[in-house]
Scaffold this motif. Sequence first.
Motif, PDB file in Angstrom:
ATOM      1  N   ALA A 164       0.834  -1.212   0.000  1.00 44.76           N
ATOM      2  CA  ALA A 164       0.000   0.000   0.000  1.00 44.76           C
ATOM      3  C   ALA A 164       0.864   1.255   0.000  1.00 44.76           C
ATOM      4  O   ALA A 164       0.581   2.224  -0.712  1.00 44.76           O
ATOM      5  N   GLY A 165       1.937   1.247   0.800  1.00 49.11           N
ATOM      6  CA  GLY A 165       2.851   2.390   0.820  1.00 49.11           C
ATOM      7  C   GLY A 165       3.536   2.586  -0.516  1.00 49.11           C
ATOM      8  O   GLY A 165       3.668   3.718  -1.003  1.00 49.11           O
ATOM      9  N   PHE A 166       3.950   1.473  -1.129  1.00 49.18           N
ATOM     10  CA  PHE A 166       4.609   1.545  -2.428  1.00 49.18           C
ATOM     11  C   PHE A 166       3.656   2.075  -3.492  1.00 49.18           C
ATOM     12  O   PHE A 166       4.031   2.880  -4.348  1.00 49.18           O
ATOM     13  N   ALA A 167       2.381   1.619  -3.418  1.00 49.37           N
ATOM     14  CA  ALA A 167       1.376   2.095  -4.377  1.00 49.37           C
ATOM     15  C   ALA A 167       1.154   3.594  -4.242  1.00 49.37           C
ATOM     16  O   ALA A 167       0.994   4.305  -5.236  1.00 49.37           O
ATOM     17  N   TRP A 168       1.151   4.094  -2.995  1.00 49.67           N
ATOM     18  CA  TRP A 168       0.964   5.536  -2.775  1.00 49.67           C
ATOM     19  C   TRP A 168       2.132   6.324  -3.353  1.00 49.67           C
ATOM     20  O   TRP A 168       1.935   7.364  -3.993  1.00 49.67           O
ATOM     21  N   VAL A 169       3.356   5.832  -3.147  1.00 49.72           N
ATOM     22  CA  VAL A 169       4.549   6.521  -3.676  1.00 49.72           C
ATOM     23  C   VAL A 169       4.487   6.583  -5.202  1.00 49.72           C
ATOM     24  O   VAL A 169       4.741   7.628  -5.811  1.00 49.72           O
ATOM     25  N   LEU A 170       4.142   5.450  -5.817  1.00 45.94           N
ATOM     26  CA  LEU A 170       4.044   5.407  -7.281  1.00 45.94           C
ATOM     27  C   LEU A 170       2.972   6.374  -7.783  1.00 45.94           C
ATOM     28  O   LEU A 170       3.176   7.093  -8.767  1.00 45.94           O
ATOM     29  N   SER A 171       1.836   6.380  -7.095  1.00 42.04           N
ATOM     30  CA  SER A 171       0.746   7.254  -7.510  1.00 42.04           C
ATOM     31  C   SER A 171       1.126   8.719  -7.337  1.00 42.04           C
ATOM     32  O   SER A 171       0.837   9.551  -8.210  1.00 42.04           O
ATOM     33  N   PHE A 172       1.774   9.040  -6.234  1.00 41.89           N
ATOM     34  CA  PHE A 172       2.172  10.419  -5.974  1.00 41.89           C
ATOM     35  C   PHE A 172       3.178  10.910  -7.010  1.00 41.89           C
ATOM     36  O   PHE A 172       3.137  12.066  -7.441  1.00 41.89           O
ATOM     37  N   ALA A 173       4.069  10.014  -7.419  1.00 44.48           N
ATOM     38  CA  ALA A 173       5.079  10.371  -8.426  1.00 44.48           C
ATOM     39  C   ALA A 173       4.544  10.276  -9.848  1.00 44.48           C
ATOM     40  O   ALA A 173       5.264  10.589 -10.807  1.00 44.48           O
ATOM     41  N   GLN A 174       3.285   9.845  -9.992  1.00 45.09           N
ATOM     42  CA  GLN A 174       2.622   9.701 -11.295  1.00 45.09           C
ATOM     43  C   GLN A 174       3.393   8.782 -12.243  1.00 45.09           C
ATOM     44  O   GLN A 174       3.340   8.941 -13.459  1.00 45.09           O
ATOM     45  N   VAL A 175       4.058   7.799 -11.662  1.00 38.72           N
ATOM     46  CA  VAL A 175       4.776   6.813 -12.476  1.00 38.72           C
ATOM     47  C   VAL A 175       3.806   5.981 -13.312  1.00 38.72           C
ATOM     48  O   VAL A 175       4.034   5.762 -14.510  1.00 38.72           O
ATOM     49  N   PRO A 176       2.703   5.480 -12.719  1.00 38.60           N
ATOM     50  CA  PRO A 176       1.771   4.681 -13.522  1.00 38.60           C
ATOM     51  C   PRO A 176       1.229   5.437 -14.729  1.00 38.60           C
ATOM     52  O   PRO A 176       1.147   4.878 -15.829  1.00 38.60           O
TER      53      PRO A 176
ATOM     54  N   VAL B 228       2.393 -11.362 -15.019  1.00 42.28           N
ATOM     55  CA  VAL B 228       3.835 -11.207 -14.804  1.00 42.28           C
ATOM     56  C   VAL B 228       4.123 -10.780 -13.369  1.00 42.28           C
ATOM     57  O   VAL B 228       5.051 -11.281 -12.725  1.00 42.28           O
ATOM     58  N   GLY B 229       3.324  -9.867 -12.838  1.00 39.58           N
ATOM     59  CA  GLY B 229       3.544  -9.388 -11.478  1.00 39.58           C
ATOM     60  C   GLY B 229       3.494 -10.499 -10.447  1.00 39.58           C
ATOM     61  O   GLY B 229       4.332 -10.562  -9.539  1.00 39.58           O
ATOM     62  N   CYS B 230       2.510 -11.413 -10.585  1.00 41.06           N
ATOM     63  CA  CYS B 230       2.349 -12.490  -9.599  1.00 41.06           C
ATOM     64  C   CYS B 230       3.361 -13.613  -9.783  1.00 41.06           C
ATOM     65  O   CYS B 230       3.429 -14.521  -8.951  1.00 41.06           O
ATOM     66  N   MET B 231       4.142 -13.567 -10.862  1.00 42.92           N
ATOM     67  CA  MET B 231       5.238 -14.513 -11.012  1.00 42.92           C
ATOM     68  C   MET B 231       6.376 -14.192 -10.054  1.00 42.92           C
ATOM     69  O   MET B 231       7.219 -15.049  -9.763  1.00 42.92           O
ATOM     70  N   PHE B 232       6.397 -12.960  -9.540  1.00 39.76           N
ATOM     71  CA  PHE B 232       7.529 -12.525  -8.719  1.00 39.76           C
ATOM     72  C   PHE B 232       7.130 -11.998  -7.342  1.00 39.76           C
ATOM     73  O   PHE B 232       7.949 -11.997  -6.424  1.00 39.76           O
ATOM     74  N   VAL B 233       5.880 -11.523  -7.182  1.00 40.58           N
ATOM     75  CA  VAL B 233       5.480 -10.833  -5.959  1.00 40.58           C
ATOM     76  C   VAL B 233       4.194 -11.463  -5.428  1.00 40.58           C
ATOM     77  O   VAL B 233       3.416 -12.053  -6.184  1.00 40.58           O
ATOM     78  N   ASP B 234       3.960 -11.328  -4.113  1.00 42.07           N
ATOM     79  CA  ASP B 234       2.742 -11.834  -3.483  1.00 42.07           C
ATOM     80  C   ASP B 234       1.504 -11.225  -4.155  1.00 42.07           C
ATOM     81  O   ASP B 234       1.468 -10.024  -4.425  1.00 42.07           O
ATOM     82  N   PRO B 235       0.479 -12.057  -4.429  1.00 45.05           N
ATOM     83  CA  PRO B 235      -0.708 -11.577  -5.159  1.00 45.05           C
ATOM     84  C   PRO B 235      -1.395 -10.376  -4.519  1.00 45.05           C
ATOM     85  O   PRO B 235      -1.857  -9.478  -5.220  1.00 45.05           O
ATOM     86  N   ILE B 236      -1.485 -10.357  -3.187  1.00 45.33           N
ATOM     87  CA  ILE B 236      -2.181  -9.240  -2.519  1.00 45.33           C
ATOM     88  C   ILE B 236      -1.464  -7.924  -2.794  1.00 45.33           C
ATOM     89  O   ILE B 236      -2.093  -6.897  -3.057  1.00 45.33           O
ATOM     90  N   VAL B 237      -0.138  -7.974  -2.756  1.00 46.72           N
ATOM     91  CA  VAL B 237       0.649  -6.765  -3.026  1.00 46.72           C
ATOM     92  C   VAL B 237       0.429  -6.308  -4.467  1.00 46.72           C
ATOM     93  O   VAL B 237       0.264  -5.111  -4.733  1.00 46.72           O
ATOM     94  N   VAL B 238       0.410  -7.252  -5.397  1.00 46.49           N
ATOM     95  CA  VAL B 238       0.208  -6.914  -6.809  1.00 46.49           C
ATOM     96  C   VAL B 238      -1.153  -6.253  -7.004  1.00 46.49           C
ATOM     97  O   VAL B 238      -1.279  -5.249  -7.716  1.00 46.49           O
ATOM     98  N   ILE B 239      -2.188  -6.802  -6.368  1.00 53.04           N
ATOM     99  CA  ILE B 239      -3.527  -6.215  -6.481  1.00 53.04           C
ATOM    100  C   ILE B 239      -3.554  -4.805  -5.902  1.00 53.04           C
ATOM    101  O   ILE B 239      -4.112  -3.878  -6.507  1.00 53.04           O
TER     102      ILE B 239
ATOM    103  N   VAL C  82      -1.153  -2.700  -5.645  1.00 50.48           N
ATOM    104  CA  VAL C  82      -0.348  -1.760  -6.418  1.00 50.48           C
ATOM    105  C   VAL C  82      -0.986  -1.479  -7.785  1.00 50.48           C
ATOM    106  O   VAL C  82      -1.088  -0.313  -8.207  1.00 50.48           O
ATOM    107  N   LEU C  83      -1.437  -2.520  -8.480  1.00 47.00           N
ATOM    108  CA  LEU C  83      -1.846  -2.357  -9.877  1.00 47.00           C
ATOM    109  C   LEU C  83      -3.304  -1.944 -10.065  1.00 47.00           C
ATOM    110  O   LEU C  83      -3.622  -1.255 -11.032  1.00 47.00           O
ATOM    111  N   VAL C  84      -4.207  -2.389  -9.187  1.00 47.58           N
ATOM    112  CA  VAL C  84      -5.622  -2.053  -9.382  1.00 47.58           C
ATOM    113  C   VAL C  84      -5.856  -0.541  -9.413  1.00 47.58           C
ATOM    114  O   VAL C  84      -6.546  -0.040 -10.311  1.00 47.58           O
ATOM    115  N   PRO C  85      -5.299   0.243  -8.476  1.00 48.22           N
ATOM    116  CA  PRO C  85      -5.501   1.700  -8.557  1.00 48.22           C
ATOM    117  C   PRO C  85      -4.893   2.315  -9.826  1.00 48.22           C
ATOM    118  O   PRO C  85      -5.368   3.353 -10.300  1.00 48.22           O
ATOM    119  N   ILE C  86      -3.867   1.672 -10.363  1.00 45.77           N
ATOM    120  CA  ILE C  86      -3.235   2.185 -11.581  1.00 45.77           C
ATOM    121  C   ILE C  86      -4.168   2.029 -12.776  1.00 45.77           C
ATOM    122  O   ILE C  86      -4.325   2.942 -13.596  1.00 45.77           O
TER     123      ILE C  86
END
Length: 291
Positions: free
Chosen positions: A131-143, A170-181, A183-187
């Motif tokens: 959740a923290g990582f998703a906020w940072v990405l969103s704030f930086a407008q990376v997505p 691809v995301g769930c091949m490397f990271v826990d599914p909950i984290v992927v959801i 991070v990516l769903v808000p994007i």
Amino acid sequence: MIIYGIVAKTSIPELFIAGIGPGLLILFLFSIYSIIYAYRHNIPTEPKATWKERAIALYKALWPLGFPFIIVGGIFGGIFSPTEAAAVSVAYAIFLEGVVFKTMKLKDLYATAKSTGLVTGVVFILVGAGAGFAWVLSFAQVPQEILDAIGITSMSSYEVLFVISIAFFVGCMFVDPIVVILVLVPIFAPVVNSVGLDPVLVGTLITLQVAIGSATPPFGCDIFTAIAVFKRPYIEVIKGTPPFIIILLSVSVALIFVPEIALFLRDLAFRDVTALELIQNMFGLAPEVSK
């Protein structure tokens, strides 16, 4: 589905009902593959069960089959919320293990609760970090920059669904599914809304991609769960995954081009339409033509 429903503000009961169609299709295709595999490799059959053995097996199976009735039936019937359904399911599991099957004693309950607490703690650490990582990405407008770079705003609905599928797979091949959801769903949410895609269809597809990615090498988390449960080496486990991954990816493609696989039961349960009207819409038949 619950995590997606919370993040995307989508009806969880509708997601549950929408998952039935793809689930049955996967069951059918897995069964066909298993039969073909058994014949090709001359896997011996078990002795034919007697009617008494079948009755005992049916009796043992009926109790665990109460879980889907409690979860789906309880939520769909408006008896309790998804969170309350989880609590009731835990109580039902304790009842089954302690009273019906008598495989759990009172002292085992503490060890089970402790183990569950540790696993849940690890998951929520990942959830918090995600959740923290998703906020940072969103704030930086990376997505937004990434999506603009690939031109997703000018894509058709089919192309958007393919991009979403690839990203979660691809995301769930490397990271826990909950984290992927998380991070990516808000994007992807703004794109889904702008294209006019049904969020329940998107959620069903994302759930399927999460399942596939979690079972795909090199670091799918379900692979390591299988290694721990069946006590088999990594190479041996991943050697058996390609046919199932191909089947699951085929169902994903079918879901993109034939969304009624997921939405038929959802519309039947939650929309004021009949099965005949849904079939007519599916094949582009107007009611007048049907008559």
